[in-house]
Enzyme design. Structure first.
Site, PDB file in Angstrom:
ATOM      1  N   HIS A   1       0.864  -1.191   0.000  1.00 40.74           N
ATOM      2  CA  HIS A   1       0.000   0.000   0.000  1.00 40.74           C
ATOM      3  C   HIS A   1       0.895   1.234   0.000  1.00 40.74           C
ATOM      4  O   HIS A   1       1.829   1.339   0.796  1.00 40.74           O
ATOM      5  CB  HIS A   1      -0.906  -0.005   1.232  1.00 40.74           C
ATOM      6  CG  HIS A   1      -2.031   0.969   1.152  1.00 40.74           C
ATOM      7  ND1 HIS A   1      -3.353   0.588   1.075  1.00 40.74           N
ATOM      8  CD2 HIS A   1      -2.041   2.326   1.103  1.00 40.74           C
ATOM      9  CE1 HIS A   1      -4.129   1.660   1.010  1.00 40.74           C
ATOM     10  NE2 HIS A   1      -3.344   2.737   1.028  1.00 40.74           N
TER      11      HIS A   1
ATOM     12  N   HIS B   1       2.962   4.287   0.681  1.00 34.52           N
ATOM     13  CA  HIS B   1       3.234   5.010   1.919  1.00 34.52           C
ATOM     14  C   HIS B   1       4.661   5.531   1.930  1.00 34.52           C
ATOM     15  O   HIS B   1       5.523   5.065   1.198  1.00 34.52           O
ATOM     16  CB  HIS B   1       3.003   4.112   3.142  1.00 34.52           C
ATOM     17  CG  HIS B   1       3.976   2.967   3.250  1.00 34.52           C
ATOM     18  ND1 HIS B   1       3.876   1.822   2.495  1.00 34.52           N
ATOM     19  CD2 HIS B   1       5.083   2.807   4.027  1.00 34.52           C
ATOM     20  CE1 HIS B   1       4.859   0.988   2.800  1.00 34.52           C
ATOM     21  NE2 HIS B   1       5.617   1.571   3.723  1.00 34.52           N
TER      22      HIS B   1
ATOM     23  N   GLU C   1      31.551  -3.035  -3.347  1.00 35.79           N
ATOM     24  CA  GLU C   1      30.973  -1.863  -2.685  1.00 35.79           C
ATOM     25  C   GLU C   1      31.108  -1.970  -1.160  1.00 35.79           C
ATOM     26  O   GLU C   1      31.469  -0.996  -0.491  1.00 35.79           O
ATOM     27  CB  GLU C   1      29.499  -1.707  -3.067  1.00 35.79           C
ATOM     28  CG  GLU C   1      29.249  -1.213  -4.477  1.00 35.79           C
ATOM     29  CD  GLU C   1      29.305  -2.312  -5.520  1.00 35.79           C
ATOM     30  OE1 GLU C   1      29.100  -2.013  -6.707  1.00 35.79           O
ATOM     31  OE2 GLU C   1      29.549  -3.481  -5.151  1.00 35.79           O
TER      32      GLU C   1
END
Length: 338
Positions: A168, A170, A313
């Site tokens: 959802h 957000h 990295e």
């Protein structure tokens, strides 16, 4: 051959391995292809499930988008907060000579961007994005004024590859009792530049990018969208205000309304070019202790998750970007011009 570029805002080096560059669709290693309905009964952020979240701290009123909902944007404390106000005031403790700790005091909230479970900012109407940004500013200023908070961060994770746990739409916002080392380093570099030149580092970067033109994606009245010279990853995108503004909380209504258009269009371009990639975005702003200054500009940084952090990295602290920002910016410009 590849080249090393230095990020003027952190002094960190990035390897631009452009000979490994691929076509845009081939770069997209983490796509969000799940087809969702507009509501999910099990989702705590969907309308009707408000009792499944902690009591809300803010909501913006309903418009005509969804007659089944009583809100368009809703803000609640994070149910699984990394920080809370239950601890003691900022007190550092020691365990021996080297180990320090403190209670995890702070604020951690969730901004629910839409009542629609399957919504995404890149496909929203501009008024909905404006409401999201109004919620950002309101909660930023409220949290940043809390006496325990030294730095306020707004960040969004879109897609599993970006670390999201609920689909959802957000955004999250945190208020931490310390300014993170990364933010302090950026502030220190900007301060050093200002002390030596009398100019804001970010304003200078913006002027240089506008002169160069080759990394510019969008140039609006109040904002510039560009792919930075030392981009840490392919299609990394910055949105920077044209006029000096050290804190996101200072943005005006007029600027905020324009930012809604610029942000939506930028995300829509990335959505279309990279086939809805996972991404993170963060709004970087000055620490509270020096929120109004002449050396730092707030900026919104979008990082599509189309490559992975691996051993090099982690071992070196340097990033490898497989696409030149000049090339990716040109792809985006061409997309917008068609």
């Amino acid at each position: 051959m590849s080249e090393l570029r230095q990020d003027a805002t952190t002094m960190e080096w990035v390897i631009i391995a452009h000979e490994r560059a691929k076509r845009p669709h081939a770069l997209s290693s983490e796509k969000e292809k799940v087809h969702l309905s507009s509501r999910d009964d099990s989702c705590p952020f969907c309308p009707g499930n408000e009792d499944r979240t902690p009591p809300e701290v803010m909501r913006l009123p309903i418009k005509s988008q969804n007659p089944d909902s009583q809100w368009d944007v809703r803000v609640v404390p994070n149910a699984y907060a990394a920080l809370s106000l239950n601890g003691h005031r900022i007190t550092r403790k020691k365990e021996g000579d080297l180990f320090r700790k403190m209670d995890g005091v702070g604020i951690h909230e969730v901004i629910i961007e839409s009542p629609l479970h399957n919504d995404v900012i890149s496909l929203m109407e501009v008024p909905q994005v404006q409401m999201i940004l109004y919620a950002y500013r309101a909660r930023y200023n409220e949290i940043n004024s809390h006496p325990l908070v030294q730095h306020t961060l707004i960040f969004k994770n879109h897609g599993k590859g970006a670390g999201t746990s609920l689909v959802h739409p957000h955004t999250q916002i945190t208020g931490t009792p310390i300014a993170p080392p990364y933010i302090r380093r950026k502030s220190q570099m900007a301060t050093y530049y200002y002390d030596n030149s009398g100019k804001c580092l970010y304003c200078s970067i913006l002027r240089s990018e506008l002169r160069a033109k080759k990394r510019i994606v969008i140039d609006s009245d109040h904002f510039v969208v560009f792919h930075p010279f030392a981009s840490y990853s392919a299609y990394e995108t910055w949105i920077l205000p044209k006029h000096h503004q050290s804190s996101f909380g200072m943005i005006t209504d007029h600027q905020l309304n324009e930012l809604a258009i610029v942000l939506r269009d930028t995300l829509r371009g990335l959505y279309e070019v990279l086939d809805n990639p996972a991404f993170n975005y963060m709004i970087s702003s000055s620490p509270r202790e020096d929120w109004q200054n002449s050396y730092y500009d707030w900026h919104l940084r979008i990082v599509p998750r189309i490559s992975f952090i691996a051993g090099f990295e982690m071992g070196s602290g340097m990033y490898i970007n497989t696409a030149r920002p000049e090339d990716t910016a040109e792809v985006m410009r061409n997309h917008f011009n068609h």
